[in-house]
Design a protein around this motif. Structure first.
Motif, PDB file in Angstrom:
ATOM      1  N   LYS A   1      59.275   5.896   4.565  1.00  0.00           N
ATOM      2  CA  LYS A   1      59.777   4.848   5.479  1.00  0.00           C
ATOM      3  C   LYS A   1      58.790   3.710   5.665  1.00  0.00           C
ATOM      4  N   ARG A   2      57.525   3.958   5.383  1.00  0.00           N
ATOM      5  CA  ARG A   2      56.459   2.956   5.562  1.00  0.00           C
ATOM      6  C   ARG A   2      56.418   2.479   7.021  1.00  0.00           C
ATOM      7  N   LEU A   3      56.595   3.444   7.914  1.00  0.00           N
ATOM      8  CA  LEU A   3      56.633   3.124   9.331  1.00  0.00           C
ATOM      9  C   LEU A   3      55.277   2.647   9.857  1.00  0.00           C
ATOM     10  N   ARG A   4      54.214   3.276   9.372  1.00  0.00           N
ATOM     11  CA  ARG A   4      52.886   2.893   9.867  1.00  0.00           C
ATOM     12  C   ARG A   4      52.516   1.469   9.439  1.00  0.00           C
ATOM     13  N   PRO A   5      52.738   1.087   8.160  1.00  0.00           N
ATOM     14  CA  PRO A   5      52.516  -0.332   7.803  1.00  0.00           C
ATOM     15  C   PRO A   5      53.396  -1.280   8.619  1.00  0.00           C
ATOM     16  N   PHE A   6      54.624  -0.866   8.925  1.00  0.00           N
ATOM     17  CA  PHE A   6      55.507  -1.717   9.733  1.00  0.00           C
ATOM     18  C   PHE A   6      54.878  -1.964  11.108  1.00  0.00           C
ATOM     19  N   LEU A   7      54.370  -0.889  11.718  1.00  0.00           N
ATOM     20  CA  LEU A   7      53.736  -1.035  13.043  1.00  0.00           C
ATOM     21  C   LEU A   7      52.498  -1.928  12.940  1.00  0.00           C
ATOM     22  N   ALA A   8      51.744  -1.755  11.856  1.00  0.00           N
ATOM     23  CA  ALA A   8      50.523  -2.556  11.696  1.00  0.00           C
ATOM     24  C   ALA A   8      50.875  -4.047  11.575  1.00  0.00           C
ATOM     25  N   VAL A   9      51.845  -4.364  10.728  1.00  0.00           N
ATOM     26  CA  VAL A   9      52.207  -5.777  10.537  1.00  0.00           C
ATOM     27  C   VAL A   9      52.741  -6.364  11.845  1.00  0.00           C
ATOM     28  N   GLN A  10      53.584  -5.604  12.545  1.00  0.00           N
ATOM     29  CA  GLN A  10      54.141  -6.118  13.806  1.00  0.00           C
ATOM     30  C   GLN A  10      53.051  -6.300  14.860  1.00  0.00           C
ATOM     31  N   SER A  11      52.085  -5.390  14.912  1.00  0.00           N
ATOM     32  CA  SER A  11      51.016  -5.555  15.904  1.00  0.00           C
ATOM     33  C   SER A  11      50.166  -6.772  15.550  1.00  0.00           C
ATOM     34  N   GLY A  12      49.966  -7.019  14.260  1.00  0.00           N
ATOM     35  CA  GLY A  12      49.210  -8.202  13.845  1.00  0.00           C
ATOM     36  C   GLY A  12      49.908  -9.496  14.231  1.00  0.00           C
TER      37      GLY A  12
ATOM     38  N   ASP B   1      48.897 -13.372  15.859  1.00  0.00           N
ATOM     39  CA  ASP B   1      48.877 -14.354  14.770  1.00  0.00           C
ATOM     40  C   ASP B   1      47.969 -13.976  13.597  1.00  0.00           C
ATOM     41  N   VAL B   2      47.860 -12.698  13.326  1.00  0.00           N
ATOM     42  CA  VAL B   2      47.102 -12.281  12.136  1.00  0.00           C
ATOM     43  C   VAL B   2      48.032 -12.418  10.930  1.00  0.00           C
ATOM     44  N   ASP B   3      47.488 -12.951   9.846  1.00  0.00           N
ATOM     45  CA  ASP B   3      48.289 -13.153   8.635  1.00  0.00           C
ATOM     46  C   ASP B   3      48.860 -11.819   8.125  1.00  0.00           C
ATOM     47  N   ASP B   4      50.137 -11.830   7.745  1.00  0.00           N
ATOM     48  CA  ASP B   4      50.776 -10.616   7.215  1.00  0.00           C
ATOM     49  C   ASP B   4      50.004 -10.029   6.030  1.00  0.00           C
ATOM     50  N   GLN B   5      49.439 -10.910   5.192  1.00  0.00           N
ATOM     51  CA  GLN B   5      48.732 -10.408   3.999  1.00  0.00           C
ATOM     52  C   GLN B   5      47.572  -9.492   4.378  1.00  0.00           C
ATOM     53  N   ASN B   6      46.860  -9.868   5.457  1.00  0.00           N
ATOM     54  CA  ASN B   6      45.753  -9.019   5.924  1.00  0.00           C
ATOM     55  C   ASN B   6      46.285  -7.693   6.451  1.00  0.00           C
ATOM     56  N   MET B   7      47.373  -7.788   7.247  1.00  0.00           N
ATOM     57  CA  MET B   7      47.920  -6.565   7.855  1.00  0.00           C
ATOM     58  C   MET B   7      48.545  -5.659   6.794  1.00  0.00           C
TER      59      MET B   7
ATOM     60  N   CYS C   1      48.994   0.689  15.474  1.00  0.00           N
ATOM     61  CA  CYS C   1      49.336  -0.279  16.525  1.00  0.00           C
ATOM     62  C   CYS C   1      48.117  -1.039  17.033  1.00  0.00           C
ATOM     63  N   GLU C   2      46.945  -0.389  17.001  1.00  0.00           N
ATOM     64  CA  GLU C   2      45.746  -1.084  17.485  1.00  0.00           C
ATOM     65  C   GLU C   2      45.164  -2.020  16.422  1.00  0.00           C
ATOM     66  N   ALA C   3      45.521  -1.761  15.157  1.00  0.00           N
ATOM     67  CA  ALA C   3      44.899  -2.524  14.064  1.00  0.00           C
ATOM     68  C   ALA C   3      45.109  -4.034  14.223  1.00  0.00           C
TER      69      ALA C   3
ATOM     70  N   ASP D   1      55.443 -11.193  24.524  1.00  0.00           N
ATOM     71  CA  ASP D   1      56.659 -12.014  24.415  1.00  0.00           C
ATOM     72  C   ASP D   1      57.605 -11.462  23.341  1.00  0.00           C
ATOM     73  N   GLU D   2      58.496 -12.320  22.877  1.00  0.00           N
ATOM     74  CA  GLU D   2      59.526 -11.845  21.930  1.00  0.00           C
ATOM     75  C   GLU D   2      58.937 -11.421  20.577  1.00  0.00           C
ATOM     76  N   ARG D   3      57.674 -11.755  20.339  1.00  0.00           N
ATOM     77  CA  ARG D   3      57.078 -11.301  19.087  1.00  0.00           C
ATOM     78  C   ARG D   3      56.969  -9.768  19.030  1.00  0.00           C
ATOM     79  N   ALA D   4      57.106  -9.129  20.223  1.00  0.00           N
ATOM     80  CA  ALA D   4      57.052  -7.654  20.254  1.00  0.00           C
ATOM     81  C   ALA D   4      58.441  -7.028  20.113  1.00  0.00           C
ATOM     82  N   ASP D   5      59.475  -7.859  19.855  1.00  0.00           N
ATOM     83  CA  ASP D   5      60.844  -7.310  19.837  1.00  0.00           C
ATOM     84  C   ASP D   5      61.056  -6.231  18.780  1.00  0.00           C
ATOM     85  N   PHE D   6      60.438  -6.389  17.591  1.00  0.00           N
ATOM     86  CA  PHE D   6      60.614  -5.338  16.575  1.00  0.00           C
ATOM     87  C   PHE D   6      59.900  -4.050  16.989  1.00  0.00           C
TER      88      PHE D   6
END
Ligand code: GRG
Length: 296
Positions: free
Chosen positions: A46-57, A61-67, A191-193, A278-283
């Protein structure tokens, strides 16, 4: 397709691509272990952990490529844990992510080595400057992932779990602690990443930590329910393993109905920890629902 399903599919696909680029190509006399690493890590999931990392980034405003690199490192540690957990000396399983487990596809020694190499490459990925321009942040990411994965994190949880086999009388407190270590610690890192990479405040980090703890437990209770109710076809792994091992789980202690309502309660509680975002946490809010409603 819901917005969440689409966003998860997008990040899963990007994670797959990132892993394909980062994992070494099978070559030379050591090719077999490199092939086994790719076999285990590029098998879907499911790649759930990468999903959480990208969303927390994205919250900071951390670039998706880094996350995505951080997500790939997380997925390497997660995959190593599955490869080793499936070995005959642990859970002795023959099906993972819908395919024969790594030790069956290759052999036990190759599976052990592939797991070892997946664990170590995670730290190679995090410590590379492409992950973050600031060496202090890279060091912090390495240190946090090492703590989450090690003897007082995931490995420690696995030890308690193995010792708990044939002890059906474990209490809910012991199981909660075990699961917080075994499954929860990687969720917390995911999530903390973003907060670490984005140099967020301690308050924001604390909110994400609390969210991840509740989400991890909701995920684990649902995993126990799926183990007791799911099919191999839907899960891509063998169900009924906990019962076969005589393990106490959230389901054996609480019963199915209470386990379901506890998972839902924890998912709601997880969402409440995101109130300051804010709404950036909606996912992140939506994924809490997914975690308790999933069928695999
Ligand atoms: C062997 C060091 C070591 C640790 C093993 C995590 C773990 C510890 C074992 C996995 C056994 C297991 C089934 C745990 C339940 C929770 C869990 C981690 C499920 C699998 O994670 P998903 O559902 O898997 O995210 P996918 O395949 O989607 O990535």
């Amino acid at each position: 397709m819901s917005d969440l399903t689409q966003a998860m599919a997008d990040i899963a696909e990007k994670t797959e691509r990132t892993l394909k680029n980062l994992l070494p190509s099978p070559d030379g006399p050591e090719a077999q272990v490199l092939e086994a690493m790719r076999y285990a890590a590029l098998a879907g999931g499911k790649r759930l952990r990468p999903f959480l990392a990208v969303q927390s980034g994205r919250l900071f405003d951390v670039d998706d490529q880094n996350m995505l690199r951080i997500g790939a490192a997380l997925e390497c540690v997660h995959t190593y844990s599955l490869v080793h957990d499936d070995l005959p000396c642990m859970d002795d399983d023959d099906l993972r992510r819908g395919k024969p487990t790594t030790h069956l596809e290759y052999d036990e020694a190759t599976a052990v080595l592939a797991g070892d190499a997946l664990l170590t490459i995670a730290f190679e990925i995090l410590s590379n400057e492409a992950t973050h321009s600031d060496p202090y942040i890279r060091c912090k990411l390495v240190s946090h992932l090492a703590s989450a994965s090690g003897g007082q994190g995931m490995v420690g949880g696995q030890m308690i779990d193995l010792l708990a086999e044939n002890e059906p009388d474990l209490d809910i407190g012991t199981i909660t602690r075990l699961q917080r270590m075994k499954t929860g610690a990687l969720f917390v890192f995911a999530c903390e990443a973003g907060a670490i990479a984005g140099r967020a405040s301690d308050r924001a980090l604390g909110s994400l930590n609390a969210y991840a703890h509740d989400l991890g437990l909701a995920f684990q209770i649902t995993d126990d329910l799926l183990d007791s109710e799911g099919t191999a076809e839907a899960l891509g792994k063998t169900p009924g393993k906990d019962e076969e091992a005589g393990k106490a789980t959230f389901v054996t202690i609480l019963g199915k109905e209470r386990a379901k309502s506890q998972a839902r309660l924890l998912a709601n509680q997880a969402v409440a920890h995101l109130d300051s975002f804010d709404e950036r946490a909606d996912f992140l809010r939506a994924v809490a629902e997914f975690v308790v409603e999933r069928d695999r």
